[in-house]
Design an enzyme around this catalytic site. Sequence first.
Site, PDB file in Angstrom:
ATOM      1  CD  GLU A   1      -2.998  -1.146   2.257  1.00  0.00           C
ATOM      2  OE1 GLU A   1      -2.844  -0.362   3.209  1.00  0.00           O
ATOM      3  OE2 GLU A   1      -3.953  -1.919   2.159  1.00  0.00           O
TER       4      GLU A   1
ATOM      5  CD  GLU B   1      -4.077  -5.810   3.260  1.00  0.00           C
ATOM      6  OE1 GLU B   1      -4.929  -4.980   3.667  1.00  0.00           O
ATOM      7  OE2 GLU B   1      -2.862  -5.696   3.459  1.00  0.00           O
TER       8      GLU B   1
HETATM    9  O1  IFM Z   1      -4.728  -3.887   8.739  1.00  0.00           O
HETATM   10  C1  IFM Z   1      -4.525  -3.171   7.562  1.00  0.00           C
HETATM   11  C2  IFM Z   1      -3.325  -3.697   6.815  1.00  0.00           C
HETATM   12  O2  IFM Z   1      -2.183  -3.676   7.583  1.00  0.00           O
HETATM   13  C3  IFM Z   1      -3.091  -2.878   5.579  1.00  0.00           C
HETATM   14  N1  IFM Z   1      -4.277  -2.789   4.781  1.00  0.00           N
HETATM   15  C4  IFM Z   1      -5.509  -2.391   5.443  1.00  0.00           C
HETATM   16  C5  IFM Z   1      -5.727  -3.269   6.657  1.00  0.00           C
HETATM   17  C6  IFM Z   1      -7.034  -2.869   7.341  1.00  0.00           C
HETATM   18  O3  IFM Z   1      -7.056  -1.519   7.654  1.00  0.00           O
END
Ligand code: IFM
Length: 448
Positions: A155, A344
Amino acid sequence: MSFPDGFLWGAGTSAYQIEGHHGRGESVWDEFCRRPGAVEGGGDASRACDSFLRWREDVELIRELGLGAYRFSTGWSRVMPEGTRADPRALDHYERFVDALLDAGVEPVLTLNHWDMPAGMSWAERSTAHAFASYAGAVAERLADRVTWWITQNEPWIIALLGYQLGLHAPGVADLGTAVKAGHHVLLGHGAAADVLHAHAGVMAGAALSLFPCDPATGSEADWAAAAGSDGYVNRWYLDPLLGDGYPADTREHWERALGHDLAFVLDGDEAAIGGRSDFLGINYYTRRVMAAAPADPFPWRVVGPSGDVARTDEGWEINPGALRDLLIGLSRRFPGTPLMITENGGVFGDAPTHDGRVHDTRRIAYLRDHVAAVGEAVDAGADVRGYLHWSLMDNFEWALGYRPRFGLVHVDYATGVRTIKDSGHYYARLIAGGGTAPALPRIEAFG
Ligand code: IFM
Protein backbone atom coordinates in the site's frame (compact mmCIF):
# COMPACT_ATOMS: atom_id res chain seq x y z
CA MET A 1 -18.52 -19.47 -11.44
CA SER A 2 -15.36 -21.34 -12.18
CA PHE A 3 -12.15 -20.40 -10.43
CA PRO A 4 -9.06 -21.56 -12.32
CA ASP A 5 -7.04 -24.57 -11.22
CA GLY A 6 -4.37 -23.57 -8.75
CA PHE A 7 -6.37 -20.52 -7.58
CA LEU A 8 -4.94 -19.53 -4.21
CA TRP A 9 -7.49 -19.36 -1.41
CA GLY A 10 -5.94 -17.82 1.64
CA ALA A 11 -5.73 -15.13 4.27
CA GLY A 12 -3.13 -12.63 5.39
CA THR A 13 -1.48 -10.90 8.33
CA SER A 14 1.66 -8.82 8.83
CA ALA A 15 4.58 -9.18 11.21
CA TYR A 16 4.12 -6.00 13.22
CA GLN A 17 0.40 -6.58 13.63
CA ILE A 18 0.67 -10.09 15.09
CA GLU A 19 4.16 -11.07 16.21
CA GLY A 20 4.87 -9.06 19.35
CA HIS A 21 8.30 -7.64 20.14
CA HIS A 22 10.34 -10.64 21.28
CA GLY A 23 13.80 -9.32 20.57
CA ARG A 24 13.29 -7.53 17.29
CA GLY A 25 15.06 -4.27 16.57
CA GLU A 26 13.45 -0.91 17.24
CA SER A 27 10.97 0.02 14.52
CA VAL A 28 9.58 3.39 13.47
CA TRP A 29 6.26 2.06 14.73
CA ASP A 30 7.65 1.45 18.24
CA GLU A 31 8.66 5.10 18.37
CA PHE A 32 5.32 6.22 16.98
CA CYS A 33 3.31 4.17 19.49
CA ARG A 34 5.09 5.96 22.34
CA ARG A 35 3.73 9.33 21.21
CA PRO A 36 0.88 10.28 23.52
CA GLY A 37 -2.42 9.94 21.68
CA ALA A 38 -0.89 8.31 18.59
CA VAL A 39 -2.66 4.99 19.07
CA GLU A 40 -6.29 4.70 20.08
CA GLY A 41 -6.52 3.22 23.56
CA GLY A 42 -2.82 3.89 24.13
CA GLY A 43 -1.86 0.37 23.07
CA ASP A 44 1.23 -0.83 21.28
CA ALA A 45 2.30 -4.00 19.49
CA SER A 46 4.75 -5.25 22.10
CA ARG A 47 2.60 -8.36 22.52
CA ALA A 48 -0.08 -8.19 19.80
CA CYS A 49 -1.13 -11.81 19.05
CA ASP A 50 2.18 -13.20 20.29
CA SER A 51 2.61 -14.99 16.98
CA PHE A 52 6.40 -14.90 17.19
CA LEU A 53 6.01 -17.48 19.96
CA ARG A 54 2.70 -19.03 18.93
CA TRP A 55 3.51 -19.52 15.24
CA ARG A 56 3.02 -23.29 15.36
CA GLU A 57 -0.49 -22.74 16.65
CA ASP A 58 -1.08 -20.28 13.78
CA VAL A 59 0.05 -22.86 11.23
CA GLU A 60 -2.38 -25.34 12.81
CA LEU A 61 -5.20 -22.81 12.43
CA ILE A 62 -4.26 -22.26 8.81
CA ARG A 63 -4.32 -26.01 8.28
CA GLU A 64 -7.64 -26.38 10.07
CA LEU A 65 -9.18 -23.69 7.87
CA GLY A 66 -7.93 -25.52 4.80
CA LEU A 67 -6.17 -22.42 3.46
CA GLY A 68 -4.13 -23.03 0.34
CA ALA A 69 -2.10 -19.86 0.82
CA TYR A 70 -0.98 -17.63 3.67
CA ARG A 71 0.25 -14.08 3.29
CA PHE A 72 2.60 -12.93 6.05
CA SER A 73 5.45 -10.45 6.26
CA THR A 74 8.98 -10.75 7.44
CA GLY A 75 9.61 -8.03 10.01
CA TRP A 76 12.07 -5.59 8.49
CA SER A 77 13.19 -4.44 11.94
CA ARG A 78 13.50 -8.06 13.05
CA VAL A 79 15.58 -9.15 10.08
CA MET A 80 17.73 -5.99 10.11
CA PRO A 81 17.68 -4.73 13.70
CA GLU A 82 19.98 -1.81 12.97
CA GLY A 83 18.87 -1.42 9.40
CA THR A 84 22.08 -2.62 7.78
CA ARG A 85 22.97 -6.21 8.70
CA ALA A 86 20.70 -9.23 8.69
CA ASP A 87 20.26 -11.14 11.94
CA PRO A 88 20.59 -14.85 11.05
CA ARG A 89 18.37 -15.85 13.99
CA ALA A 90 15.49 -13.86 12.53
CA LEU A 91 16.00 -15.52 9.17
CA ASP A 92 16.13 -18.92 10.90
CA HIS A 93 12.74 -18.16 12.41
CA TYR A 94 11.16 -17.28 9.06
CA GLU A 95 12.77 -20.28 7.44
CA ARG A 96 11.21 -22.58 10.04
CA PHE A 97 7.89 -20.86 9.56
CA VAL A 98 7.93 -21.17 5.76
CA ASP A 99 8.92 -24.81 6.02
CA ALA A 100 6.01 -25.47 8.36
CA LEU A 101 3.63 -23.83 5.90
CA LEU A 102 5.01 -25.89 3.04
CA ASP A 103 4.73 -29.07 5.13
CA ALA A 104 1.07 -28.18 5.67
CA GLY A 105 0.59 -27.80 1.92
CA VAL A 106 0.20 -24.02 2.18
CA GLU A 107 1.67 -21.64 -0.40
CA PRO A 108 3.55 -18.81 1.34
CA VAL A 109 2.96 -15.27 0.04
CA LEU A 110 5.73 -13.15 1.56
CA THR A 111 5.52 -9.38 2.04
CA LEU A 112 8.77 -7.52 2.57
CA ASN A 113 7.56 -4.11 3.68
CA HIS A 114 4.42 -4.10 5.72
CA TRP A 115 5.37 -0.78 7.36
CA ASP A 116 7.70 -1.87 10.18
CA MET A 117 10.95 -0.36 8.93
CA PRO A 118 13.87 -0.01 11.36
CA ALA A 119 13.85 3.13 13.53
CA GLY A 120 15.75 6.03 12.05
CA MET A 121 14.82 5.20 8.47
CA SER A 122 12.39 7.23 6.41
CA TRP A 123 10.94 6.98 2.93
CA ALA A 124 11.62 10.71 2.62
CA GLU A 125 15.22 9.63 1.92
CA ARG A 126 16.07 8.22 -1.49
CA SER A 127 18.72 5.98 0.07
CA THR A 128 15.95 4.00 1.82
CA ALA A 129 15.09 2.38 -1.52
CA HIS A 130 18.61 0.92 -1.61
CA ALA A 131 18.49 -0.16 2.04
CA PHE A 132 15.21 -1.89 1.24
CA ALA A 133 16.75 -3.73 -1.68
CA SER A 134 19.56 -5.01 0.52
CA TYR A 135 16.99 -6.26 3.07
CA ALA A 136 15.07 -7.92 0.22
CA GLY A 137 18.30 -9.57 -0.88
CA ALA A 138 18.98 -10.98 2.59
CA VAL A 139 15.49 -12.50 2.84
CA ALA A 140 15.56 -13.80 -0.73
CA GLU A 141 18.96 -15.42 -0.17
CA ARG A 142 17.31 -17.62 2.47
CA LEU A 143 13.83 -18.12 1.12
CA ALA A 144 13.63 -17.60 -2.64
CA ASP A 145 14.30 -21.28 -3.21
CA ARG A 146 10.94 -22.11 -1.62
CA VAL A 147 8.77 -18.97 -1.78
CA THR A 148 7.30 -18.14 -5.19
CA TRP A 149 5.05 -15.15 -4.39
CA TRP A 150 6.75 -11.97 -3.11
CA ILE A 151 5.08 -8.67 -2.32
CA THR A 152 7.62 -5.88 -2.17
CA GLN A 153 5.61 -2.93 -0.84
CA ASN A 154 2.26 -2.94 0.89
CA GLU A 155 0.00 0.00 0.00
CA PRO A 156 2.35 2.78 -1.18
CA TRP A 157 -0.48 5.34 -1.15
CA ILE A 158 -1.36 4.58 2.47
CA ILE A 159 2.32 4.81 3.46
CA ALA A 160 2.55 8.26 1.84
CA LEU A 161 -0.86 9.46 3.01
CA LEU A 162 -0.93 8.35 6.62
CA GLY A 163 2.79 8.29 7.33
CA TYR A 164 3.96 11.49 5.62
CA GLN A 165 0.95 13.60 4.58
CA LEU A 166 -1.33 13.37 7.60
CA GLY A 167 1.08 12.11 10.27
CA LEU A 168 -1.41 9.50 11.48
CA HIS A 169 0.97 6.57 11.02
CA ALA A 170 4.69 6.18 11.63
CA PRO A 171 6.87 8.12 11.18
CA GLY A 172 4.22 10.78 11.90
CA VAL A 173 5.25 13.40 9.34
CA ALA A 174 2.54 15.83 8.13
CA ASP A 175 3.86 17.55 5.01
CA LEU A 176 2.42 17.22 1.52
CA GLY A 177 5.69 17.66 -0.37
CA THR A 178 7.42 15.05 1.79
CA ALA A 179 4.52 12.69 1.20
CA VAL A 180 4.80 12.89 -2.59
CA LYS A 181 8.54 12.39 -2.37
CA ALA A 182 8.18 9.46 0.05
CA GLY A 183 5.64 7.81 -2.26
CA HIS A 184 8.14 8.02 -5.10
CA HIS A 185 10.87 6.44 -2.99
CA VAL A 186 8.53 3.61 -1.99
CA LEU A 187 8.03 2.87 -5.69
CA LEU A 188 11.76 3.08 -6.32
CA GLY A 189 12.16 0.60 -3.47
CA HIS A 190 9.77 -1.74 -5.27
CA GLY A 191 11.85 -1.54 -8.44
CA ALA A 192 15.14 -2.10 -6.64
CA ALA A 193 13.77 -4.99 -4.58
CA ALA A 194 12.12 -6.61 -7.61
CA ASP A 195 15.47 -6.57 -9.42
CA VAL A 196 17.11 -8.31 -6.48
CA LEU A 197 14.30 -10.88 -6.29
CA HIS A 198 14.51 -11.58 -10.01
CA ALA A 199 18.05 -12.85 -9.56
CA HIS A 200 16.29 -15.94 -8.19
CA ALA A 201 14.60 -18.23 -10.68
CA GLY A 202 10.85 -18.70 -10.51
CA VAL A 203 10.09 -15.74 -8.24
CA MET A 204 6.87 -13.78 -8.83
CA ALA A 205 7.36 -10.21 -7.55
CA GLY A 206 4.68 -7.56 -7.23
CA ALA A 207 3.47 -4.72 -5.04
CA ALA A 208 0.12 -4.65 -3.23
CA LEU A 209 -1.84 -1.46 -3.91
CA SER A 210 -4.81 -0.23 -1.91
CA LEU A 211 -7.19 0.53 -4.76
CA PHE A 212 -10.30 2.60 -4.16
CA PRO A 213 -12.60 2.95 -7.18
CA CYS A 214 -13.66 6.61 -7.37
CA ASP A 215 -17.23 7.41 -8.45
CA PRO A 216 -18.78 10.86 -8.96
CA ALA A 217 -21.48 11.88 -6.49
CA THR A 218 -23.64 13.28 -9.30
CA GLY A 219 -23.60 13.29 -13.09
CA SER A 220 -22.20 16.83 -13.15
CA GLU A 221 -19.06 17.48 -15.13
CA ALA A 222 -17.41 18.92 -12.02
CA ASP A 223 -18.06 15.77 -10.00
CA TRP A 224 -16.79 13.57 -12.83
CA ALA A 225 -13.61 15.65 -12.86
CA ALA A 226 -13.36 15.29 -9.08
CA ALA A 227 -13.65 11.50 -9.37
CA ALA A 228 -10.97 11.43 -12.08
CA GLY A 229 -8.66 13.64 -10.00
CA SER A 230 -9.13 11.48 -6.94
CA ASP A 231 -8.50 8.35 -9.02
CA GLY A 232 -5.19 9.85 -10.14
CA TYR A 233 -4.20 10.76 -6.59
CA VAL A 234 -5.16 7.44 -4.98
CA ASN A 235 -4.82 4.80 -7.69
CA ARG A 236 -3.19 5.78 -10.98
CA TRP A 237 -0.23 7.60 -9.38
CA TYR A 238 1.00 4.18 -8.22
CA LEU A 239 -0.61 1.81 -10.70
CA ASP A 240 0.65 3.47 -13.86
CA PRO A 241 4.37 3.68 -13.06
CA LEU A 242 4.38 0.19 -11.55
CA LEU A 243 2.83 -1.31 -14.65
CA GLY A 244 5.13 0.53 -17.02
CA ASP A 245 3.13 3.60 -18.10
CA GLY A 246 5.08 6.15 -16.04
CA TYR A 247 3.47 8.78 -13.83
CA PRO A 248 0.10 9.99 -15.19
CA ALA A 249 0.43 13.50 -16.64
CA ASP A 250 -2.76 14.88 -15.06
CA THR A 251 -1.74 13.91 -11.52
CA ARG A 252 1.82 15.10 -12.09
CA GLU A 253 0.45 18.50 -13.13
CA HIS A 254 -1.77 18.47 -10.08
CA TRP A 255 1.21 17.89 -7.78
CA GLU A 256 3.34 20.54 -9.49
CA ARG A 257 0.51 23.05 -9.10
CA ALA A 258 -0.24 22.07 -5.49
CA LEU A 259 3.41 22.07 -4.42
CA GLY A 260 4.42 25.04 -6.54
CA HIS A 261 7.46 23.30 -8.02
CA ASP A 262 8.62 20.51 -10.31
CA LEU A 263 9.00 17.04 -8.90
CA ALA A 264 12.77 17.34 -8.91
CA PHE A 265 13.14 14.16 -6.87
CA VAL A 266 11.90 12.14 -9.86
CA LEU A 267 15.22 11.71 -11.67
CA ASP A 268 15.78 10.68 -15.26
CA GLY A 269 15.51 6.90 -15.43
CA ASP A 270 13.42 6.55 -12.26
CA GLU A 271 10.21 5.63 -14.03
CA ALA A 272 12.09 3.03 -16.06
CA ALA A 273 13.49 1.64 -12.79
CA ILE A 274 10.00 1.27 -11.32
CA GLY A 275 8.04 -0.11 -14.28
CA GLY A 276 8.30 -3.41 -16.08
CA ARG A 277 9.22 -5.35 -12.96
CA SER A 278 5.87 -6.60 -11.71
CA ASP A 279 5.03 -10.24 -12.37
CA PHE A 280 1.60 -9.63 -10.85
CA LEU A 281 -0.41 -6.90 -9.21
CA GLY A 282 -1.62 -7.26 -5.63
CA ILE A 283 -4.95 -5.57 -4.94
CA ASN A 284 -6.11 -4.59 -1.49
CA TYR A 285 -9.78 -3.73 -1.82
CA TYR A 286 -11.99 -2.51 1.00
CA THR A 287 -14.41 0.09 -0.34
CA ARG A 288 -14.88 2.84 -2.92
CA ARG A 289 -14.80 6.66 -2.75
CA VAL A 290 -17.72 8.81 -3.85
CA MET A 291 -16.38 12.18 -4.91
CA ALA A 292 -17.63 15.74 -5.39
CA ALA A 293 -15.90 18.86 -6.63
CA ALA A 294 -14.51 21.17 -3.95
CA PRO A 295 -13.04 24.65 -4.18
CA ALA A 296 -10.27 23.99 -1.68
CA ASP A 297 -6.57 23.61 -2.42
CA PRO A 298 -4.54 21.47 -2.57
CA PHE A 299 -7.28 19.02 -3.56
CA PRO A 300 -10.16 20.22 -5.73
CA TRP A 301 -12.24 17.23 -4.65
CA ARG A 302 -13.64 15.72 -1.49
CA VAL A 303 -15.07 12.40 -0.38
CA VAL A 304 -18.80 12.83 0.17
CA GLY A 305 -20.29 9.44 0.35
CA PRO A 306 -21.86 7.23 -0.32
CA SER A 307 -24.74 8.90 1.41
CA GLY A 308 -27.87 7.19 2.59
CA ASP A 309 -28.69 3.76 3.74
CA VAL A 310 -25.96 1.55 2.31
CA ALA A 311 -24.53 -1.53 4.01
CA ARG A 312 -21.47 -0.67 6.08
CA THR A 313 -18.90 -2.43 8.23
CA ASP A 314 -18.55 -1.49 11.88
CA GLU A 315 -15.87 1.01 10.81
CA GLY A 316 -18.46 2.76 8.62
CA TRP A 317 -16.95 1.66 5.30
CA GLU A 318 -19.47 1.00 2.56
CA ILE A 319 -19.73 -2.68 1.59
CA ASN A 320 -19.67 -2.77 -2.20
CA PRO A 321 -18.59 -6.05 -3.83
CA GLY A 322 -19.77 -4.88 -7.26
CA ALA A 323 -17.05 -2.22 -7.24
CA LEU A 324 -14.46 -4.98 -6.75
CA ARG A 325 -15.82 -6.93 -9.73
CA ASP A 326 -15.71 -3.82 -11.94
CA LEU A 327 -12.25 -2.90 -10.69
CA LEU A 328 -10.87 -6.33 -11.60
CA ILE A 329 -12.48 -6.31 -15.02
CA GLY A 330 -11.22 -2.76 -15.69
CA LEU A 331 -7.66 -3.61 -14.62
CA SER A 332 -7.54 -6.77 -16.70
CA ARG A 333 -8.62 -4.80 -19.77
CA ARG A 334 -6.20 -1.96 -19.14
CA PHE A 335 -3.22 -4.15 -18.26
CA PRO A 336 -3.68 -7.41 -20.17
CA GLY A 337 -0.95 -9.90 -19.37
CA THR A 338 -0.59 -8.80 -15.74
CA PRO A 339 -2.00 -11.43 -13.39
CA LEU A 340 -4.03 -10.04 -10.50
CA MET A 341 -4.22 -11.25 -6.94
CA ILE A 342 -6.55 -10.05 -4.20
CA THR A 343 -3.97 -9.57 -1.48
CA GLU A 344 -6.42 -8.05 1.03
CA ASN A 345 -10.19 -7.83 1.34
CA GLY A 346 -12.19 -7.81 4.54
CA GLY A 347 -14.12 -5.76 7.01
CA VAL A 348 -14.40 -4.76 10.64
CA PHE A 349 -17.15 -6.67 12.39
CA GLY A 350 -16.81 -6.52 16.13
CA ASP A 351 -18.62 -9.71 17.10
CA ALA A 352 -17.25 -11.32 20.26
CA PRO A 353 -17.66 -14.83 21.64
CA THR A 354 -21.14 -15.49 22.99
CA HIS A 355 -22.33 -17.80 25.80
CA ASP A 356 -21.67 -20.87 23.61
CA GLY A 357 -18.04 -19.85 23.18
CA ARG A 358 -18.49 -19.18 19.48
CA VAL A 359 -18.29 -16.02 17.42
CA HIS A 360 -21.38 -15.66 15.23
CA ASP A 361 -20.06 -13.06 12.81
CA THR A 362 -22.80 -13.50 10.25
CA ARG A 363 -22.11 -10.14 8.60
CA ARG A 364 -18.53 -11.19 7.83
CA ILE A 365 -19.88 -14.40 6.30
CA ALA A 366 -22.12 -12.37 3.99
CA TYR A 367 -19.25 -10.01 3.20
CA LEU A 368 -16.95 -12.90 2.33
CA ARG A 369 -19.56 -14.71 0.25
CA ASP A 370 -20.43 -11.58 -1.74
CA HIS A 371 -16.83 -10.51 -2.39
CA VAL A 372 -15.78 -14.00 -3.47
CA ALA A 373 -18.79 -14.04 -5.81
CA ALA A 374 -17.67 -10.68 -7.23
CA VAL A 375 -14.19 -12.10 -7.88
CA GLY A 376 -15.81 -15.11 -9.56
CA GLU A 377 -17.84 -12.83 -11.81
CA ALA A 378 -14.68 -10.99 -12.82
CA VAL A 379 -12.97 -14.30 -13.56
CA ASP A 380 -15.94 -15.34 -15.67
CA ALA A 381 -15.64 -12.05 -17.55
CA GLY A 382 -12.04 -12.90 -18.39
CA ALA A 383 -9.99 -11.31 -15.58
CA ASP A 384 -6.80 -13.24 -14.80
CA VAL A 385 -7.15 -13.42 -11.01
CA ARG A 386 -4.78 -15.88 -9.34
CA GLY A 387 -5.90 -15.76 -5.73
CA TYR A 388 -8.06 -14.33 -2.98
CA LEU A 389 -6.40 -13.62 0.37
CA HIS A 390 -8.85 -12.48 3.02
CA TRP A 391 -7.77 -9.83 5.50
CA SER A 392 -7.18 -11.05 8.05
CA LEU A 393 -6.46 -14.53 9.33
CA MET A 394 -6.91 -13.23 12.85
CA ASP A 395 -7.83 -10.10 14.79
CA ASN A 396 -4.70 -8.02 15.31
CA PHE A 397 -3.08 -4.65 16.01
CA GLU A 398 -4.84 -2.27 13.63
CA TRP A 399 -2.13 0.43 13.67
CA ALA A 400 -3.29 3.80 14.99
CA LEU A 401 -6.70 2.32 15.78
CA GLY A 402 -5.17 -0.12 18.25
CA TYR A 403 -7.02 -3.33 19.03
CA ARG A 404 -10.61 -2.08 18.63
CA PRO A 405 -11.25 -2.96 14.97
CA ARG A 406 -11.48 -6.71 14.45
CA PHE A 407 -10.82 -8.00 10.93
CA GLY A 408 -10.14 -11.64 11.71
CA LEU A 409 -11.60 -14.95 10.59
CA VAL A 410 -10.21 -16.01 13.95
CA HIS A 411 -10.98 -14.17 17.17
CA VAL A 412 -8.05 -13.35 19.45
CA ASP A 413 -8.49 -12.80 23.16
CA TYR A 414 -5.65 -10.35 23.67
CA ALA A 415 -5.44 -10.96 27.43
CA THR A 416 -4.74 -14.68 27.01
CA GLY A 417 -3.75 -15.03 23.36
CA VAL A 418 -6.48 -17.66 22.92
CA ARG A 419 -7.63 -18.05 19.30
CA THR A 420 -11.19 -19.04 18.39
CA ILE A 421 -12.20 -19.71 14.80
CA LYS A 422 -15.21 -17.51 14.08
CA ASP A 423 -18.24 -18.75 12.15
CA SER A 424 -16.81 -16.87 9.14
CA GLY A 425 -13.65 -18.98 9.40
CA HIS A 426 -15.69 -22.19 9.37
CA TYR A 427 -17.71 -20.84 6.46
CA TYR A 428 -14.54 -19.94 4.53
CA ALA A 429 -13.18 -23.45 5.12
CA ARG A 430 -16.30 -24.91 3.48
CA LEU A 431 -16.17 -22.40 0.64
CA ILE A 432 -12.55 -23.33 -0.05
CA ALA A 433 -13.32 -27.04 0.12
CA GLY A 434 -15.99 -26.43 -2.52
CA GLY A 435 -13.54 -24.63 -4.83
CA GLY A 436 -15.15 -21.24 -4.26
CA THR A 437 -18.76 -22.33 -4.40
CA ALA A 438 -20.58 -20.50 -1.64
CA PRO A 439 -22.19 -22.91 0.79
CA ALA A 440 -25.78 -22.08 1.65
CA LEU A 441 -25.85 -19.90 4.73
CA PRO A 442 -26.35 -22.58 7.36
CA ARG A 443 -28.05 -22.21 10.71
CA ILE A 444 -25.63 -20.96 13.31
CA GLU A 445 -25.63 -24.27 15.25
CA ALA A 446 -24.20 -26.06 12.24
CA PHE A 447 -20.78 -24.50 12.73
CA GLY A 448 -18.00 -25.62 14.96
O1 IFM B 1 -4.73 -3.89 8.74
C1 IFM B 1 -4.53 -3.17 7.56
C2 IFM B 1 -3.32 -3.70 6.82
O2 IFM B 1 -2.18 -3.68 7.58
C3 IFM B 1 -3.09 -2.88 5.58
N1 IFM B 1 -4.28 -2.79 4.78
C4 IFM B 1 -5.51 -2.39 5.44
C5 IFM B 1 -5.73 -3.27 6.66
C6 IFM B 1 -7.03 -2.87 7.34
O3 IFM B 1 -7.06 -1.52 7.65
